[in-house]
Design a protein around this motif. Sequence first.
Motif, PDB file in Angstrom:
ATOM      1  N   SER A 105       6.181  -1.609   9.408  1.00 22.85           N
ATOM      2  CA  SER A 105       7.376  -0.988   9.919  1.00 22.85           C
ATOM      3  C   SER A 105       6.776   0.273  10.779  1.00 22.85           C
ATOM      4  O   SER A 105       7.395   0.716  11.847  1.00 22.85           O
ATOM      5  N   ARG A 106       5.540   0.763  10.442  1.00 20.04           N
ATOM      6  CA  ARG A 106       4.971   1.959  11.209  1.00 20.04           C
ATOM      7  C   ARG A 106       4.729   1.505  12.449  1.00 20.04           C
ATOM      8  O   ARG A 106       4.521   1.861  13.780  1.00 20.04           O
ATOM      9  N   VAL A 107       3.840   0.211  12.355  1.00 18.18           N
ATOM     10  CA  VAL A 107       3.137  -0.385  13.466  1.00 18.18           C
ATOM     11  C   VAL A 107       4.154  -0.869  14.452  1.00 18.18           C
ATOM     12  O   VAL A 107       4.049  -0.615  15.803  1.00 18.18           O
ATOM     13  N   LEU A 108       5.308  -1.302  14.173  1.00 24.73           N
ATOM     14  CA  LEU A 108       6.374  -1.749  14.919  1.00 24.73           C
ATOM     15  C   LEU A 108       7.251  -0.737  15.545  1.00 24.73           C
ATOM     16  O   LEU A 108       8.085  -0.895  16.335  1.00 24.73           O
ATOM     17  N   GLY A 109       7.020   0.425  14.845  1.00 21.63           N
ATOM     18  CA  GLY A 109       7.861   1.455  15.367  1.00 21.63           C
ATOM     19  C   GLY A 109       9.421   1.523  14.873  1.00 21.63           C
ATOM     20  O   GLY A 109      10.162   1.980  15.795  1.00 21.63           O
ATOM     21  N   LEU A 110       9.546   0.875  13.483  1.00 18.80           N
ATOM     22  CA  LEU A 110      11.053   0.648  13.473  1.00 18.80           C
ATOM     23  C   LEU A 110      11.762   2.140  13.192  1.00 18.80           C
ATOM     24  O   LEU A 110      10.946   3.224  12.819  1.00 18.80           O
ATOM     25  N   GLY A 111      12.970   2.121  13.147  1.00 20.81           N
ATOM     26  CA  GLY A 111      13.915   3.308  12.936  1.00 20.81           C
ATOM     27  C   GLY A 111      13.691   3.784  11.287  1.00 20.81           C
ATOM     28  O   GLY A 111      13.252   2.922  10.440  1.00 20.81           O
ATOM     29  N   ASP A 112      14.120   5.026  10.853  1.00 21.05           N
ATOM     30  CA  ASP A 112      14.104   5.431   9.562  1.00 21.05           C
ATOM     31  C   ASP A 112      14.893   4.623   8.744  1.00 21.05           C
ATOM     32  O   ASP A 112      14.414   4.194   7.609  1.00 21.05           O
ATOM     33  N   ARG A 115      13.205   1.565   8.182  1.00 25.08           N
ATOM     34  CA  ARG A 115      11.820   1.473   7.080  1.00 25.08           C
ATOM     35  C   ARG A 115      12.224   1.850   5.729  1.00 25.08           C
ATOM     36  O   ARG A 115      11.671   1.212   4.723  1.00 25.08           O
TER      37      ARG A 115
END
Length: 220
Positions: A105-112, A115
Amino acid sequence: MAWIALTLIAFALGVVLQARVRSPLANPTLVATLIVAAVLLVGGIPHADYLKEVQPLTALLAPAIVALAVPMYRLRALLARQWRSLVIGGLSGTLVGVGADVLFSRVLGLGDEARRSLLTAPATSPVALQLAQFTGAPPALAATLAVLSGLVGALILPGFLTLIGVRHPLARGLAIGAVSHGVGTARAREEGEATGAASSIGMGLAALLVTLVVAGVGRG
């Protein structure tokens, strides 16, 4: 009642398709999900409205999960002898799954919200729904990601375990249950009662560990 009828008909079509086409892709839950999702998209129906209409069906999830414990009772002597391996394997597998979800989720830059929803994806959907109120994730998204996690695991994991040479029924069941919970456990039971029982244990340990992780995050 229309949405309940559609859901049941879609699942029945999946069961018929699975009986005729011996393929992991002919999973009744996957077939029903695709049919219902297509109808919702075409009709522009919000997912929250659909969930509200099918509440009588979702209320049956909890007793259905409890029913998965029946094979565990029948094989209690075998499971008791292997409890150390089962507990260590189940908790380790779940911890890896939670870590992978957080990392991706952090690598893909997902929203809060995404995540927070992914944090409970390794748990079965009834648990993810209850934990959503503590993580602040949208309940519909948390439940959807949990179901998708189960579907993907049920489709891919049995073949992958065979590919890497994992043949023992308890090892296979534990891995499937820890990753793909209820959907995977239904798939694991097709391999035998021991595999299904180990999968139920994996699913329970995953729910327990994810709950503890959420409690720890909440305190932090």
